[in-house]
Design a protein around this motif. Structure first.
Motif, PDB file in Angstrom:
ATOM      1  N   PRO A  32       0.785  -1.239   0.000  1.00 19.74           N
ATOM      2  CA  PRO A  32       0.000   0.000   0.000  1.00 19.74           C
ATOM      3  C   PRO A  32       0.819   1.292   0.000  1.00 19.74           C
ATOM      4  O   PRO A  32       0.281   2.347  -0.316  1.00 19.74           O
ATOM      5  N   GLU A  33       2.097   1.213   0.336  1.00 15.13           N
ATOM      6  CA  GLU A  33       2.929   2.420   0.384  1.00 15.13           C
ATOM      7  C   GLU A  33       3.963   2.451  -0.730  1.00 15.13           C
ATOM      8  O   GLU A  33       4.989   3.111  -0.621  1.00 15.13           O
ATOM      9  N   GLY A  34       3.677   1.749  -1.804  1.00 18.67           N
ATOM     10  CA  GLY A  34       4.546   1.766  -2.968  1.00 18.67           C
ATOM     11  C   GLY A  34       5.452   0.563  -3.054  1.00 18.67           C
ATOM     12  O   GLY A  34       5.612  -0.196  -2.097  1.00 18.67           O
ATOM     13  N   LEU A  35       6.017   0.385  -4.229  1.00 22.22           N
ATOM     14  CA  LEU A  35       6.937  -0.710  -4.472  1.00 22.22           C
ATOM     15  C   LEU A  35       7.837  -0.395  -5.649  1.00 22.22           C
ATOM     16  O   LEU A  35       7.553   0.495  -6.449  1.00 22.22           O
ATOM     17  N   LYS A  36       8.929  -1.143  -5.697  1.00 21.94           N
ATOM     18  CA  LYS A  36       9.889  -1.032  -6.794  1.00 21.94           C
ATOM     19  C   LYS A  36      10.250  -2.451  -7.198  1.00 21.94           C
ATOM     20  O   LYS A  36      10.583  -3.285  -6.350  1.00 21.94           O
ATOM     21  N   THR A  50       8.161   1.159 -10.905  1.00 23.70           N
ATOM     22  CA  THR A  50       7.773   1.691  -9.602  1.00 23.70           C
ATOM     23  C   THR A  50       6.301   2.089  -9.648  1.00 23.70           C
ATOM     24  O   THR A  50       5.768   2.405 -10.710  1.00 23.70           O
ATOM     25  N   ALA A  51       5.661   2.061  -8.475  1.00 19.46           N
ATOM     26  CA  ALA A  51       4.255   2.462  -8.375  1.00 19.46           C
ATOM     27  C   ALA A  51       3.968   2.880  -6.941  1.00 19.46           C
ATOM     28  O   ALA A  51       4.665   2.468  -6.007  1.00 19.46           O
ATOM     29  N   ASP A  52       2.924   3.678  -6.773  1.00 18.15           N
ATOM     30  CA  ASP A  52       2.521   4.128  -5.440  1.00 18.15           C
ATOM     31  C   ASP A  52       1.843   3.028  -4.638  1.00 18.15           C
ATOM     32  O   ASP A  52       1.825   3.074  -3.408  1.00 18.15           O
ATOM     33  N   SER A  53       1.266   2.029  -5.312  1.00 15.83           N
ATOM     34  CA  SER A  53       0.669   0.884  -4.623  1.00 15.83           C
ATOM     35  C   SER A  53       0.575  -0.279  -5.599  1.00 15.83           C
ATOM     36  O   SER A  53       0.598  -0.094  -6.816  1.00 15.83           O
ATOM     37  N   GLY A  54       0.454  -1.484  -5.021  1.00  9.94           N
ATOM     38  CA  GLY A  54       0.351  -2.658  -5.866  1.00  9.94           C
ATOM     39  C   GLY A  54      -0.168  -3.860  -5.111  1.00  9.94           C
ATOM     40  O   GLY A  54      -0.130  -3.909  -3.878  1.00  9.94           O
ATOM     41  N   LEU A  65      -0.668  -2.836 -10.512  1.00 11.60           N
ATOM     42  CA  LEU A  65      -0.034  -1.633  -9.990  1.00 11.60           C
ATOM     43  C   LEU A  65      -0.938  -0.436 -10.239  1.00 11.60           C
ATOM     44  O   LEU A  65      -1.600  -0.363 -11.278  1.00 11.60           O
ATOM     45  N   GLN A  66      -0.924   0.513  -9.292  1.00  7.74           N
ATOM     46  CA  GLN A  66      -1.781   1.691  -9.419  1.00  7.74           C
ATOM     47  C   GLN A  66      -1.048   2.944  -8.970  1.00  7.74           C
ATOM     48  O   GLN A  66      -0.191   2.886  -8.096  1.00  7.74           O
ATOM     49  N   SER A  77      13.921   3.409 -22.467  1.00 10.54           N
ATOM     50  CA  SER A  77      12.542   3.662 -22.872  1.00 10.54           C
ATOM     51  C   SER A  77      11.748   3.884 -21.595  1.00 10.54           C
ATOM     52  O   SER A  77      12.022   3.261 -20.569  1.00 10.54           O
ATOM     53  N   ARG A  78      10.751   4.759 -21.653  1.00 10.53           N
ATOM     54  CA  ARG A  78      10.012   5.113 -20.447  1.00 10.53           C
ATOM     55  C   ARG A  78       8.514   5.048 -20.718  1.00 10.53           C
ATOM     56  O   ARG A  78       8.047   5.524 -21.750  1.00 10.53           O
ATOM     57  N   LEU A  79       7.785   4.480 -19.769  1.00  8.76           N
ATOM     58  CA  LEU A  79       6.333   4.407 -19.831  1.00  8.76           C
ATOM     59  C   LEU A  79       5.783   4.956 -18.530  1.00  8.76           C
ATOM     60  O   LEU A  79       6.253   4.586 -17.452  1.00  8.76           O
ATOM     61  N   GLU A  80       4.816   5.867 -18.619  1.00 10.43           N
ATOM     62  CA  GLU A  80       4.131   6.405 -17.447  1.00 10.43           C
ATOM     63  C   GLU A  80       2.647   6.149 -17.603  1.00 10.43           C
ATOM     64  O   GLU A  80       2.077   6.417 -18.650  1.00 10.43           O
ATOM     65  N   THR A  81       2.007   5.617 -16.533  1.00 10.14           N
ATOM     66  CA  THR A  81       0.582   5.317 -16.581  1.00 10.14           C
ATOM     67  C   THR A  81       0.030   5.311 -15.164  1.00 10.14           C
ATOM     68  O   THR A  81       0.784   5.361 -14.199  1.00 10.14           O
ATOM     69  N   ASN A  82      -1.284   5.258 -15.029  1.00 12.18           N
ATOM     70  CA  ASN A  82      -1.911   5.192 -13.711  1.00 12.18           C
ATOM     71  C   ASN A  82      -2.206   3.770 -13.278  1.00 12.18           C
ATOM     72  O   ASN A  82      -2.423   3.517 -12.094  1.00 12.18           O
ATOM     73  N   GLN A  83      -2.220   2.809 -14.233  1.00  9.91           N
ATOM     74  CA  GLN A  83      -2.452   1.410 -13.910  1.00  9.91           C
ATOM     75  C   GLN A  83      -1.641   0.523 -14.839  1.00  9.91           C
ATOM     76  O   GLN A  83      -1.439   0.867 -16.008  1.00  9.91           O
ATOM     77  N   MET A  84      -1.207  -0.623 -14.300  1.00 12.15           N
ATOM     78  CA  MET A  84      -0.504  -1.599 -15.117  1.00 12.15           C
ATOM     79  C   MET A  84      -0.781  -2.980 -14.524  1.00 12.15           C
ATOM     80  O   MET A  84      -0.795  -3.152 -13.308  1.00 12.15           O
ATOM     81  N   TYR A  85      -1.001  -3.940 -15.396  1.00  8.84           N
ATOM     82  CA  TYR A  85      -1.218  -5.325 -14.996  1.00  8.84           C
ATOM     83  C   TYR A  85      -0.295  -6.202 -15.810  1.00  8.84           C
ATOM     84  O   TYR A  85      -0.052  -5.918 -16.981  1.00  8.84           O
ATOM     85  N   TRP A  86       0.194  -7.285 -15.199  1.00  6.84           N
ATOM     86  CA  TRP A  86       0.935  -8.285 -15.973  1.00  6.84           C
ATOM     87  C   TRP A  86       0.859  -9.635 -15.275  1.00  6.84           C
ATOM     88  O   TRP A  86       0.609  -9.721 -14.071  1.00  6.84           O
TER      89      TRP A  86
END
Length: 88
Positions: A32-36, A50-54, A65-66, A77-86
């Motif tokens: 809940p407090e982020g992850l890398k 990295t994400a603020d929560s996952g 990730l959210q 290469s860089r990707l920025e988004t508000n959600q990611m799933y894999w």
């Protein structure tokens, strides 16, 4: 949390808080407090996510990730988004 295969490290996950719900019938881990997450290929080149929560769902093996999700590949290469799933 580290994942290995064929004698090399594939990924490392670090987080300030890891909530483990593996005792439940639907097992998962929450960050809940982020992850890398660091991913390594066979040449030991690194990709960072990295994400603020996952949440890591054990079955099916899905990572969600959210909020402020950033992926930077070893090729810069860089990707920025508000959600990611894999699939993990």
């Amino acid at each position: 949390m580290t994942s290995t295969a064929s004698a090399y490290i594939k990924s490392k996950l670090s987080a300030p808080v890891h909530l483990d719900y593996s005792h439940l019938s639907f097992k998962y881990s929450e960050f809940p407090e982020g992850l890398k997450v660091l991913f390594y290929n066979e040449e030991n080149q690194e990709t960072t996510v990295t994400a603020d929560s996952g949440i890591l769902y054990n079955q099916p093996k899905i990572v969600a990730l959210q909020c402020n999700v950033f992926l930077v590949s070893h090729e810069v290469s860089r990707l920025e988004t508000n959600q990611m799933y894999w699939n993990a």
